[in-house]
Motif scaffolding. Structure first.
Motif, PDB file in Angstrom:
ATOM      1  N   ALA A   1       0.719  -1.111   0.062  1.00  0.00           N
ATOM      2  CA  ALA A   1       0.086  -0.062   0.140  1.00  0.00           C
ATOM      3  C   ALA A   1       1.169   1.307   0.060  1.00  0.00           C
ATOM      4  CB  ALA A   1      -0.991   0.048   0.970  1.00  0.00           C
ATOM      5  N   TYR A   2       2.019   1.214   0.740  1.00  0.00           N
ATOM      6  CA  TYR A   2       2.791   2.423   0.621  1.00  0.00           C
ATOM      7  C   TYR A   2       3.481   2.610  -0.596  1.00  0.00           C
ATOM      8  CZ  TYR A   2       2.467   2.221   6.029  1.00  0.00           C
ATOM      9  OH  TYR A   2       2.069   2.293   7.167  1.00  0.00           O
ATOM     10  N   GLY A   3       3.904   1.539  -1.111  1.00  0.00           N
ATOM     11  CA  GLY A   3       4.669   1.424  -2.494  1.00  0.00           C
ATOM     12  C   GLY A   3       3.554   1.974  -3.458  1.00  0.00           C
ATOM     13  N   GLU A   4       2.437   1.736  -3.488  1.00  0.00           N
ATOM     14  CA  GLU A   4       1.543   2.054  -4.438  1.00  0.00           C
ATOM     15  C   GLU A   4       1.172   3.544  -4.273  1.00  0.00           C
ATOM     16  OE1 GLU A   4      -1.263   1.895  -7.571  1.00  0.00           O
ATOM     17  OE2 GLU A   4       0.291   0.450  -6.997  1.00  0.00           O
ATOM     18  N   ALA A   5       1.266   4.167  -3.036  1.00  0.00           N
ATOM     19  CA  ALA A   5       1.078   5.519  -2.818  1.00  0.00           C
ATOM     20  C   ALA A   5       2.076   6.164  -3.376  1.00  0.00           C
ATOM     21  CB  ALA A   5       1.067   5.886  -1.558  1.00  0.00           C
ATOM     22  N   VAL A   6       3.515   5.926  -3.371  1.00  0.00           N
ATOM     23  CA  VAL A   6       4.613   6.573  -3.903  1.00  0.00           C
ATOM     24  C   VAL A   6       4.746   6.530  -5.314  1.00  0.00           C
ATOM     25  CG1 VAL A   6       7.009   6.230  -4.236  1.00  0.00           C
ATOM     26  CG2 VAL A   6       5.873   6.154  -1.914  1.00  0.00           C
ATOM     27  N   VAL A   7       4.123   5.429  -5.994  1.00  0.00           N
ATOM     28  CA  VAL A   7       3.999   5.198  -7.387  1.00  0.00           C
ATOM     29  C   VAL A   7       3.059   6.030  -8.082  1.00  0.00           C
ATOM     30  CG1 VAL A   7       3.104   3.643  -9.400  1.00  0.00           C
ATOM     31  CG2 VAL A   7       4.959   2.767  -7.693  1.00  0.00           C
ATOM     32  N   GLU A   8       1.718   6.246  -7.350  1.00  0.00           N
ATOM     33  CA  GLU A   8       0.730   7.202  -7.663  1.00  0.00           C
ATOM     34  C   GLU A   8       1.309   8.691  -7.589  1.00  0.00           C
ATOM     35  OE1 GLU A   8      -2.030   6.625  -9.080  1.00  0.00           O
ATOM     36  OE2 GLU A   8      -1.440   4.499  -9.524  1.00  0.00           O
ATOM     37  N   ARG A   9       1.952   8.990  -6.691  1.00  0.00           N
ATOM     38  CA  ARG A   9       2.490  10.255  -6.622  1.00  0.00           C
ATOM     39  C   ARG A   9       3.315  10.745  -7.778  1.00  0.00           C
ATOM     40  NH1 ARG A   9       2.781  14.594  -2.631  1.00  0.00           N
ATOM     41  NH2 ARG A   9       0.946  13.549  -1.770  1.00  0.00           N
ATOM     42  N   VAL A  10       4.353   9.770  -7.930  1.00  0.00           N
ATOM     43  CA  VAL A  10       5.430   9.902  -9.251  1.00  0.00           C
ATOM     44  C   VAL A  10       4.524  10.098 -10.575  1.00  0.00           C
ATOM     45  CG1 VAL A  10       7.227   8.879 -10.581  1.00  0.00           C
ATOM     46  CG2 VAL A  10       7.349   8.829  -8.033  1.00  0.00           C
ATOM     47  N   ARG A  11       3.481   9.370 -10.667  1.00  0.00           N
ATOM     48  CA  ARG A  11       2.819   9.184 -12.048  1.00  0.00           C
ATOM     49  C   ARG A  11       2.135  10.606 -11.957  1.00  0.00           C
ATOM     50  NH1 ARG A  11       1.521   3.991 -14.435  1.00  0.00           N
ATOM     51  NH2 ARG A  11      -0.328   4.971 -14.984  1.00  0.00           N
ATOM     52  N   ALA A  12       1.455  11.001 -10.895  1.00  0.00           N
ATOM     53  CA  ALA A  12       0.600  12.272 -10.851  1.00  0.00           C
ATOM     54  C   ALA A  12       1.512  13.410 -11.307  1.00  0.00           C
ATOM     55  CB  ALA A  12       0.102  12.679  -9.510  1.00  0.00           C
ATOM     56  N   ARG A  13       2.733  13.466 -10.629  1.00  0.00           N
ATOM     57  CA  ARG A  13       3.887  14.612 -10.835  1.00  0.00           C
ATOM     58  C   ARG A  13       4.359  14.616 -12.388  1.00  0.00           C
ATOM     59  NH1 ARG A  13       1.817  17.794  -7.032  1.00  0.00           N
ATOM     60  NH2 ARG A  13       2.880  17.368  -4.996  1.00  0.00           N
ATOM     61  N   ALA A  14       4.205  13.348 -13.041  1.00  0.00           N
ATOM     62  CA  ALA A  14       4.808  13.445 -14.334  1.00  0.00           C
ATOM     63  C   ALA A  14       3.577  13.749 -15.124  1.00  0.00           C
ATOM     64  CB  ALA A  14       4.939  11.932 -14.882  1.00  0.00           C
ATOM     65  N   LEU A  15       2.480  13.565 -15.187  1.00  0.00           N
ATOM     66  CA  LEU A  15       1.330  14.093 -15.899  1.00  0.00           C
ATOM     67  C   LEU A  15       1.101  15.656 -15.521  1.00  0.00           C
ATOM     68  CD1 LEU A  15      -1.507  11.469 -15.236  1.00  0.00           C
ATOM     69  CD2 LEU A  15      -0.208  11.942 -17.319  1.00  0.00           C
ATOM     70  N   GLU A  16       1.315  16.072 -14.203  1.00  0.00           N
ATOM     71  CA  GLU A  16       1.261  17.697 -13.970  1.00  0.00           C
ATOM     72  C   GLU A  16       2.204  18.549 -14.760  1.00  0.00           C
ATOM     73  OE1 GLU A  16       1.530  18.050  -9.812  1.00  0.00           O
ATOM     74  OE2 GLU A  16      -0.461  17.009  -9.389  1.00  0.00           O
ATOM     75  N   ALA A  17       3.393  17.648 -15.065  1.00  0.00           N
ATOM     76  CA  ALA A  17       4.517  18.169 -15.565  1.00  0.00           C
ATOM     77  C   ALA A  17       4.344  18.444 -17.239  1.00  0.00           C
ATOM     78  CB  ALA A  17       5.782  17.741 -15.192  1.00  0.00           C
ATOM     79  N   GLY A  18       3.454  17.575 -17.830  1.00  0.00           N
ATOM     80  CA  GLY A  18       3.314  17.453 -19.037  1.00  0.00           C
ATOM     81  C   GLY A  18       3.805  16.269 -19.755  1.00  0.00           C
ATOM     82  N   GLY A  19       4.239  15.573 -18.755  1.00  0.00           N
ATOM     83  CA  GLY A  19       4.941  14.066 -19.181  1.00  0.00           C
ATOM     84  C   GLY A  19       3.971  13.122 -19.598  1.00  0.00           C
TER      85      GLY A  19
END
Length: 284
Positions: free
Chosen positions: A60-78
């Motif tokens: 569950a913790y790892g999934e939270a970190v993965v989702e944060r990285v994915r979200a930041r990538a999208l926010e940045a335009g990636g």
């Protein structure tokens, strides 16, 4: 004498004038260049959809970190890859980080194969508690393939001549411009190894944002805490109670500009644009 006295009085009464603009921009740009890692004079970023994975944390913790990285990538335009996907961002949390780095170094799949021996030695020698590295591939500015050109180092060559020969590529039918390079660098993989003991007192949001900054951007994890603006990159160099709660406005502006810049920028050009975006975010 009267004229001299009047001039002195006027000078004493004049307010201090602080010149701003180009010099602060140059200084900020130079500081950004000092904590980022260029390859052949270019700052790599992911063009392909990213697929982060985490090892060493409860699911569950790892999934939270993965989702944060994915979200930041999208926010940045990636771009992010739909799941399931082939991982290209690896976040490893371990109580024995140096042993993990040694295993990666000796792994036959060649995770360090695109790094020079000097880069690998420097990475392993870093004191931690985080170690980051990435691999990248050269592409034409339009995304096409390029052909590396072998450059011979002849006896008597000056250091300047040797440096000029690195990163040489054959690019057919290239459109040359003074504003951009004919070759860009695409991030291929990014790794972040974290000492598990350093996570005590850190939130999953902080960990995820730190991972996003150091994998999506070519940050030197040994120097990231010296970023010249308020940043999550100081997470492991700051007491938990004083650390940033997450990615700052400047961090997000940095990522957005990195992923929003046109292809083919040199490291210097990219750093100047990053400096402009960071300054604007800090003024808001």
């Amino acid at each position: 004498m009267l004229l001299w006295a009047l001039l002195l009085a006027a000078q004493a009464a004049a307010p201090d004038i602080v010149v701003t603009g180009e010099k602060p921009r140059r200084e900020l740009s130079a500081q950004i260049r000092a904590v980022t890692q260029d390859v052949d004079g270019r700052l790599p970023r992911f063009r392909n959809p990213v697929c982060p994975v985490v090892a060493g944390l409860p699911e569950a913790y790892g999934e939270a970190v993965v989702e944060r990285v994915r979200a930041r990538a999208l926010e940045a335009g990636g771009k992010v890859a739909p799941r399931p996907c082939e991982a290209d961002i690896f976040i490893v949390v371990t109580a024995e980080p140096r042993a993990a780095l040694d295993r990666l170094r000796r792994d036959p799949r060649g995770y360090f194969s695109l790094l020079s021996n000097a880069d690998v030695d420097r990475l392993v020698a870093d004191g931690g508690p985080v170690w980051g590295f990435r691999t990248s591939v050269p592409r034409r500015a339009d995304g096409g393939r390029v052909q590396p050109v072998a450059v011979w180092e002849m006896p008597g060559m000056t250091p300047q001549a040797k440096r000029a020969g690195r990163g040489a590529y054959k690019v057919d039918n290239a459109r040359l411009s003074r504003l951009s390079e004919a070759v860009r660098r695409d991030a291929d993989q990014a790794w972040l190894v974290v000492d598990a003991g350093a996570l005590v007192g850190r939130s999953l949001g902080q960990i995820g944002d730190y991972a996003a900054m150091t994998t999506l951007a070519p940050i030197d994890t040994a120097k990231g805490g010296a970023m010249p603006f308020a940043s999550i990159l100081s997470l492991f160099e700051t007491p938990p109670a004083e650390a940033e709660a997450g990615a700052t406005a400047e961090d997000l502006a940095f990522l957005a500009r990195l992923y929003g810049s046109r292809d083919g920028l040199s490291e210097r050009q990219a750093a100047r644009r990053l400096a402009d975006s960071v300054r604007a975010a800090g003024d808001d």
